[in-house]
Design an enzyme around this catalytic site. Sequence first.
Site, mmCIF file in Angstrom:
data_model
loop_
_atom_site.group_PDB
_atom_site.id
_atom_site.type_symbol
_atom_site.label_atom_id
_atom_site.label_comp_id
_atom_site.label_asym_id
_atom_site.label_seq_id
_atom_site.Cartn_x
_atom_site.Cartn_y
_atom_site.Cartn_z
ATOM 1 N N GLY A 71 0.790 -1.218 0.000
ATOM 2 C CA GLY A 71 0.000 0.000 0.000
ATOM 3 C C GLY A 71 0.825 1.271 0.000
ATOM 4 C CG ASN A 153 -5.028 4.046 8.968
ATOM 5 O OD1 ASN A 153 -5.342 5.108 8.429
ATOM 6 N ND2 ASN A 153 -4.008 3.958 9.797
ATOM 7 C CD GLN A 181 -6.965 -0.994 7.477
ATOM 8 O OE1 GLN A 181 -7.781 -1.884 7.668
ATOM 9 N NE2 GLN A 181 -5.720 -1.070 7.925
ATOM 10 C CG HIS A 203 -0.132 -6.674 4.812
ATOM 11 N ND1 HIS A 203 -0.155 -6.347 6.140
ATOM 12 C CD2 HIS A 203 0.123 -5.531 4.142
ATOM 13 C CE1 HIS A 203 0.078 -5.044 6.276
ATOM 14 N NE2 HIS A 203 0.246 -4.537 5.077
ATOM 15 C CB THR A 239 11.873 -9.365 -11.151
ATOM 16 O OG1 THR A 239 12.988 -9.161 -12.017
ATOM 17 C CG2 THR A 239 11.303 -10.761 -11.369
ATOM 18 C CB CYS A 328 6.040 2.525 18.189
ATOM 19 S SG CYS A 328 4.743 2.112 19.355
#
Length: 384
Positions: A71, A153, A181, A203, A239, A328
Amino acid sequence: MRTFYFDHAATTPMHPDVAAAMLGIMTGAAGNASSMHAFGRAAKQQLNRSRDRISAALGCKPAELLFTSGGTESDNAALIGAARAQRKRRKNHIITSAGEHHAVLHTCEWLSKEEGFELTVLPVDRTGRTSPEQVKEAMTEKTGLVSIMYGNNEVGTVQPIDAIGQAVKAGGALFHVDAVQALGCLETPLRDLPVDLMSFSAHKINGPQGVGALYAAAGTPLEAVQHGGSQERKRRAGTENIAGIAGFAEAVDICVNERKTKQPFLDGLRKRWIELLKEHAGVPVIVNGDPERYLPHIANVSLIGLDTETILMNLDMEGIAASSGSACTSGALERSHVLRAMGLADEQIQSAVRFSFGLGNTLEELEEASQKIGTIARRIRNNY
């Protein structure tokens, strides 16, 4: 110790079918999709099949979809590539909102500082919503690009993308949407949306990390940001990750096929979790975000009187994974820029925790985890 994973907005567990699809490629014959021999052609065929599957699910043409590493790269490629292309048309003004993901906000700030683009950062209201009217008012004849996310998000607020897109189109600019999201939770019929560019990530939908996609509508001016090869129709050199992309395609198929049952199930988990927190936390619980237009898997709540960092540390010790919804830095918690942009009181910002749900979560484990949170809350209050 039993563990509870309530941080699906950060990343999701890989679906077994996705892992199986990837393993078949990773343990098979090697092949570079740019090679002309039989092994390369086989890899190219697999790449094309994956692109066809994802584009069909998203409602766009295969040629309008290019693969990235995730993303963040998709956002960068869209913003930098479109902004530079639009500048050649004497359009050097960018509009975004204060509630965007840092992949968008920081990129827009970099374009302003390093490349001289004019930047307008619009405010959001107390629910995290961006007003289509404010977008329209901010646009000028120099506006070349507007970037507003689909679903936030951190608080889950769903933006009025259709109305904003119509305003952007009327003003003659390009419209980019970060849908990282939203994919898997909201429908994304690209052929029907007034959107020129849209970012996705595998993911977040039980696919592999390190794979993403960028939709670029046919005819959209977009300069390549990454150079060194002619892959992805010369828009993104490098690639292609064939196994990862195949896993992405499998994950998209699953989330599209299961959306009608998945969305109400996740919404049920979210609503029950909020009820349980109000029942067991022993402190006032405030839900942050839009009460009606929200992503079903995200619940951002403020446990008034408790400190976010203290809550998260105690949750972790009890095996409960959650998040502040922010980054963080050097081990120190950075308070949410989204909640600050929403104008919330300090006590809400400093006690906010994001819980997010998905594959593997059940109502039964929510019941058990809420009991643990009640114990944690009492322990924290007694130590103050």
